[in-house]
Design a protein around this motif. Structure first.
Motif, PDB file in Angstrom:
ATOM      1  N   GLU A 439       0.794  -1.227  -0.001  1.00 60.31           N
ATOM      2  CA  GLU A 439      -0.009  -0.062   0.055  1.00 60.31           C
ATOM      3  C   GLU A 439       0.790   1.241  -0.161  1.00 60.31           C
ATOM      4  O   GLU A 439       0.430   2.285   0.190  1.00 60.31           O
ATOM      5  CB  GLU A 439      -0.781   0.039   1.333  1.00 60.31           C
ATOM      6  CG  GLU A 439      -1.957  -0.973   0.964  1.00 60.31           C
ATOM      7  CD  GLU A 439      -2.451  -1.520   2.346  1.00 60.31           C
ATOM      8  OE1 GLU A 439      -2.250  -0.813   3.236  1.00 60.31           O
ATOM      9  OE2 GLU A 439      -2.815  -2.759   2.288  1.00 60.31           O
ATOM     10  N   VAL A 440       2.047   1.176  -0.363  1.00 58.01           N
ATOM     11  CA  VAL A 440       2.850   2.440  -0.236  1.00 58.01           C
ATOM     12  C   VAL A 440       2.437   3.354  -1.482  1.00 58.01           C
ATOM     13  O   VAL A 440       2.027   2.792  -2.635  1.00 58.01           O
ATOM     14  CB  VAL A 440       4.592   1.893  -0.617  1.00 58.01           C
ATOM     15  CG1 VAL A 440       5.345   2.919  -0.876  1.00 58.01           C
ATOM     16  CG2 VAL A 440       4.880   1.122   0.624  1.00 58.01           C
ATOM     17  N   LEU A 445       3.940   2.037  -8.608  1.00 58.91           N
ATOM     18  CA  LEU A 445       3.276   1.019  -8.129  1.00 58.91           C
ATOM     19  C   LEU A 445       1.698   1.131  -8.444  1.00 58.91           C
ATOM     20  O   LEU A 445       1.224   0.069  -8.887  1.00 58.91           O
ATOM     21  CB  LEU A 445       3.354   1.024  -6.667  1.00 58.91           C
ATOM     22  CG  LEU A 445       2.671   0.000  -5.886  1.00 58.91           C
ATOM     23  CD1 LEU A 445       3.153  -1.466  -6.460  1.00 58.91           C
ATOM     24  CD2 LEU A 445       2.983   0.252  -4.363  1.00 58.91           C
ATOM     25  N   GLN A 446       1.334   2.278  -8.648  1.00 60.61           N
ATOM     26  CA  GLN A 446      -0.153   2.455  -9.122  1.00 60.61           C
ATOM     27  C   GLN A 446      -0.220   2.085 -10.641  1.00 60.61           C
ATOM     28  O   GLN A 446      -1.202   1.229 -10.954  1.00 60.61           O
ATOM     29  CB  GLN A 446      -0.718   3.748  -8.757  1.00 60.61           C
ATOM     30  CG  GLN A 446      -0.632   4.194  -7.246  1.00 60.61           C
ATOM     31  CD  GLN A 446      -0.931   5.853  -7.181  1.00 60.61           C
ATOM     32  OE1 GLN A 446      -0.487   6.730  -7.988  1.00 60.61           O
ATOM     33  NE2 GLN A 446      -1.789   6.119  -5.747  1.00 60.61           N
ATOM     34  N   GLN A 449       0.023  -1.818 -11.008  1.00 60.32           N
ATOM     35  CA  GLN A 449      -1.301  -2.515 -10.324  1.00 60.32           C
ATOM     36  C   GLN A 449      -2.254  -2.293 -11.307  1.00 60.32           C
ATOM     37  O   GLN A 449      -3.197  -3.159 -11.649  1.00 60.32           O
ATOM     38  CB  GLN A 449      -1.565  -1.963  -8.883  1.00 60.32           C
ATOM     39  CG  GLN A 449      -0.569  -2.582  -7.936  1.00 60.32           C
ATOM     40  CD  GLN A 449      -0.742  -1.757  -6.492  1.00 60.32           C
ATOM     41  OE1 GLN A 449      -1.239  -0.920  -6.309  1.00 60.32           O
ATOM     42  NE2 GLN A 449      -0.353  -2.631  -5.410  1.00 60.32           N
ATOM     43  N   ALA A 450      -2.452  -1.123 -11.825  1.00 58.88           N
ATOM     44  CA  ALA A 450      -3.545  -0.875 -12.798  1.00 58.88           C
ATOM     45  C   ALA A 450      -3.268  -1.745 -13.957  1.00 58.88           C
ATOM     46  O   ALA A 450      -4.504  -2.379 -14.736  1.00 58.88           O
ATOM     47  CB  ALA A 450      -3.724   0.610 -13.298  1.00 58.88           C
ATOM     48  N   GLU A 451      -2.143  -1.878 -14.622  1.00 59.18           N
ATOM     49  CA  GLU A 451      -1.895  -2.514 -15.890  1.00 59.18           C
ATOM     50  C   GLU A 451      -2.123  -4.055 -15.547  1.00 59.18           C
ATOM     51  O   GLU A 451      -2.591  -4.898 -16.199  1.00 59.18           O
ATOM     52  CB  GLU A 451      -0.492  -2.110 -16.333  1.00 59.18           C
ATOM     53  CG  GLU A 451      -0.439  -0.960 -17.115  1.00 59.18           C
ATOM     54  CD  GLU A 451       1.160  -0.646 -17.490  1.00 59.18           C
ATOM     55  OE1 GLU A 451       1.491   0.124 -18.277  1.00 59.18           O
ATOM     56  OE2 GLU A 451       2.043  -1.312 -16.772  1.00 59.18           O
ATOM     57  N   LEU A 452      -1.615  -4.561 -14.383  1.00 58.23           N
ATOM     58  CA  LEU A 452      -2.019  -5.805 -14.075  1.00 58.23           C
ATOM     59  C   LEU A 452      -3.509  -6.233 -13.917  1.00 58.23           C
ATOM     60  O   LEU A 452      -3.979  -7.362 -14.482  1.00 58.23           O
ATOM     61  CB  LEU A 452      -1.182  -6.353 -12.733  1.00 58.23           C
ATOM     62  CG  LEU A 452       0.318  -6.357 -12.822  1.00 58.23           C
ATOM     63  CD1 LEU A 452       0.833  -6.406 -11.366  1.00 58.23           C
ATOM     64  CD2 LEU A 452       0.950  -7.305 -13.692  1.00 58.23           C
ATOM     65  N   ALA A 453      -4.190  -5.233 -13.144  1.00 57.73           N
ATOM     66  CA  ALA A 453      -5.776  -5.580 -13.329  1.00 57.73           C
ATOM     67  C   ALA A 453      -6.317  -5.484 -14.585  1.00 57.73           C
ATOM     68  O   ALA A 453      -7.392  -6.180 -14.858  1.00 57.73           O
ATOM     69  CB  ALA A 453      -6.240  -4.341 -12.284  1.00 57.73           C
ATOM     70  N   THR A 476      12.900  -0.336  -6.338  1.00 53.80           N
ATOM     71  CA  THR A 476      11.912   0.669  -6.157  1.00 53.80           C
ATOM     72  C   THR A 476      10.384  -0.126  -5.529  1.00 53.80           C
ATOM     73  O   THR A 476      10.335  -1.525  -5.513  1.00 53.80           O
ATOM     74  CB  THR A 476      11.253   1.323  -7.550  1.00 53.80           C
ATOM     75  OG1 THR A 476      10.704   0.346  -8.154  1.00 53.80           O
ATOM     76  CG2 THR A 476      12.341   2.021  -7.998  1.00 53.80           C
ATOM     77  N   PRO A 477       9.504   0.496  -4.849  1.00 53.10           N
ATOM     78  CA  PRO A 477       8.193   0.064  -4.581  1.00 53.10           C
ATOM     79  C   PRO A 477       7.375  -0.923  -5.393  1.00 53.10           C
ATOM     80  O   PRO A 477       6.988  -2.117  -5.285  1.00 53.10           O
ATOM     81  CB  PRO A 477       7.280   1.251  -4.033  1.00 53.10           C
ATOM     82  CG  PRO A 477       8.196   2.206  -3.459  1.00 53.10           C
ATOM     83  CD  PRO A 477       9.508   1.989  -4.419  1.00 53.10           C
ATOM     84  N   ALA A 478       7.320  -0.258  -6.756  1.00 52.24           N
ATOM     85  CA  ALA A 478       6.960  -1.041  -7.724  1.00 52.24           C
ATOM     86  C   ALA A 478       7.824  -2.369  -8.236  1.00 52.24           C
ATOM     87  O   ALA A 478       7.103  -3.498  -8.520  1.00 52.24           O
ATOM     88  CB  ALA A 478       6.792  -0.418  -9.242  1.00 52.24           C
ATOM     89  N   GLY A 479       9.062  -2.340  -8.242  1.00 51.31           N
ATOM     90  CA  GLY A 479       9.993  -3.526  -8.259  1.00 51.31           C
ATOM     91  C   GLY A 479       9.827  -4.509  -7.208  1.00 51.31           C
ATOM     92  O   GLY A 479       9.812  -5.708  -7.421  1.00 51.31           O
TER      93      GLY A 479
END
Ligand SMILES: [Fe+2]
Length: 491
Positions: A439-440, A445-446, A449-453, A476-479
């Motif tokens: 949740e960082v 990261l946003q 997560q959107a692309e994965l969804a 990074t948080p996304a990584g």
């Protein structure tokens, strides 16, 4: 489709490929390696960067052919070789500990400034730790690469910030105000550039990637001594001790590296050419300026002179003409960097600098540190430590930090572990790992997560995750999120 054995020895042989691009085959250009490293480490991987990385690797491999190889002649002897190397390193380390117990001085670091110099100098390599294996992620479905992919995931801390090797090194640099140096000698970027180039070109250099991993993941003596002496100087050795445990010969990266060779060796049509390339690739793990060379290259006088030379541009004109040393204005002294050694000598003669005495006895030091320090903030913490140890001379062997209370005569800095134990007792046992890191707040990261969804396709999801797990992004948080998801998805 499989690759015929002859292809490992002829058409695919790096040295037998097309001639080097003219710009790389000519005389070395200043900062060429640093520039290549900078592009690859920042993820600026366009076609030109790929071509340069490819050419850089070929040049390094063709040079490596003339060097001796540490590996055994036959891959069957790898396990015995690995155990023997580890035993040798441990025996030499035991002898080192005996020497120290008998009163010998530190073998590597004269003082705290020396240790910080080392951490800064090897940063280009440590900040891309694991990069050589990144190109195999795309081939995660091949079970023969399972050990290598597990090793890469462990370099990435399996997506945990408190275990990700690059995050740990970045924190270590930040804890000592070291930042990321962009002004190191060109050869200090060689090892990092090679690691990035191997990761980027895994398809063309598979045997070399496997060989590099084999060479790099063995337990070296310098890792053991470095960890010991950093701790002694009150500097967190965790990044280094972590590698001592993960590189172990029983079930760690060293053992996995051996298994990876056995798994990947061609079974159809012979493996001699592949093995020859594994051996040559392993030599790249020693390319560039190595740990002990970096440490031996430290010259405190030169470093302090270089600090003043760097500051002279911004300090020029910042002083009143009433500030005079040996009859010359400070502005005049700073006008030319090659006058700096004379300026430092003049400061000593005029009594502003007192070498071989506590820093506080120098009037110049009081301009930098203290309640009314007029030059407070001009020098960063690393530079202050260098000046501090330079002023104190031999006494700096006690490891005193520039901003710590003075140690009593003969007293040494408390080890890092002793201080950590004390602060843990005072703070209670805190678990620093934050389990809610999904949740960082982070824009990448946003996006991820959107692309994965947005896709239900597993292959596409894996591609998105692998992209986010690249050497320039995995910390990074996304990584970190991508790494956890990659492992959850059963890769
Ligand atoms: Fe690592």
């Amino acid at each position: 489709m499989f690759v015929a054995a002859h292809e490992w020895t002829s058409a695919r042989e790096p040295a037998a490929r097309a001639a080097l691009p003219s710009n790389l085959a000519q005389a070395p250009q200043p900062d060429r390696t640093r520039q290549l490293y900078g592009r690859l480490a920042a993820g600026a991987v366009d076609q030109a960067a790929r071509a340069d990385a490819d050419a850089f690797l070929r040049l390094a491999l063709s040079r490596a052919q003339a060097e001796d190889c540490d590996l055994p002649e036959s891959p069957q002897d790898l396990a015995a070789w690995m155990h023997h190397s580890a035993q040798l390193a441990c025996a030499k380390y035991r002898a080192y500990l005996q020497e120290r117990k008998a009163g010998a001085p530190r073998r590597y670091f004269q003082n705290r400034a020396h240790a910080l110099y080392f951490l800064r100098a090897v940063a280009p390599t440590k900040l891309v730790d694991g990069a050589w294996l990144s190109g195999l992620l795309a081939h995660w479905q091949n079970p023969r690469f399972a050990d290598l992919i597990t090793t890469y995931a462990e370099e990435l801390g399996e997506g945990r910030a408190d275990k990700n090797h690059v995050v740990l090194y970045r924190k270590l640099l930040a804890a000592h105000g070291l930042g990321q140096a962009g002004d190191l000698p060109d050869d200090f970027y060689t090892q990092g550039a090679l690691q990035l180039a191997l990761g980027l070109n895994a398809t063309d250099f598979l045997p070399e990637v496997i060989g590099f991993n084999l060479g790099y993941e063995q337990l070296p003596l310098h890792l053991l001594i470095t960890a010991y002496e950093l701790n002694e100087l009150g500097i967190d050795p965790y990044y280094f001790t972590l590698h001592i445990t993960v590189d172990n010969a029983d079930n760690g990266h060293a053992q996995r590296a051996v298994q990876a060779v056995q798994d990947a060796l061609p079974r159809l049509g012979g493996s001699a050419g592949f093995w020859r390339r594994v051996r040559n690739g392993s030599k790249l793990s020693n390319a560039g300026t190595g740990t002990t060379q970096v440490i031996a290259g430290f010259d405190l006088d030169c470093e302090v002179t270089a600090i003043f030379a760097r500051k002279s541009a911004s300090g020029l004109g910042a002083h009143s003409d009433y500030c005079r040393v040996a009859g010359r204005s400070v502005n005049d002294w700073l006008a030319q960097p090659d006058h700096i050694p004379g300026f430092l000598a003049a400061l000593q003669q005029a009594g502003w600098i007192k070498r071989g005495a506590p820093a506080q006895e120098s009037r110049f030091w009081k301009l930098l540190q203290g309640e009314k320090a007029e030059m407070f903030g001009v020098f960063n913490p690393y530079e202050l430590q260098l000046i501090h140890d330079w002023l104190r001379g031999d006494a700096s062997a006690d490891g005193q930090a520039y901003d710590a209370p003075a140690l009593l005569a003969g007293q040494r800095q408390a080890t890092y572990r002793a201080r950590a134990r004390l602060s843990q007792q005072q703070a209670g046992s805190l678990n620093v790992f934050d389990a809610s890191q999904d949740e960082v707040l982070d824009p990448d990261l946003q996006t991820l997560q959107a692309e994965l969804a947005a896709t239900g396709d597993r292959t596409q999801k894996m591609q998105l995750l692998i992209q986010a797990m690249s050497p320039w992004n995995h910390w990074t948080p996304a990584g970190l999120y991508a790494t956890r998801q990659f492992l959850r998805m059963g890769a």
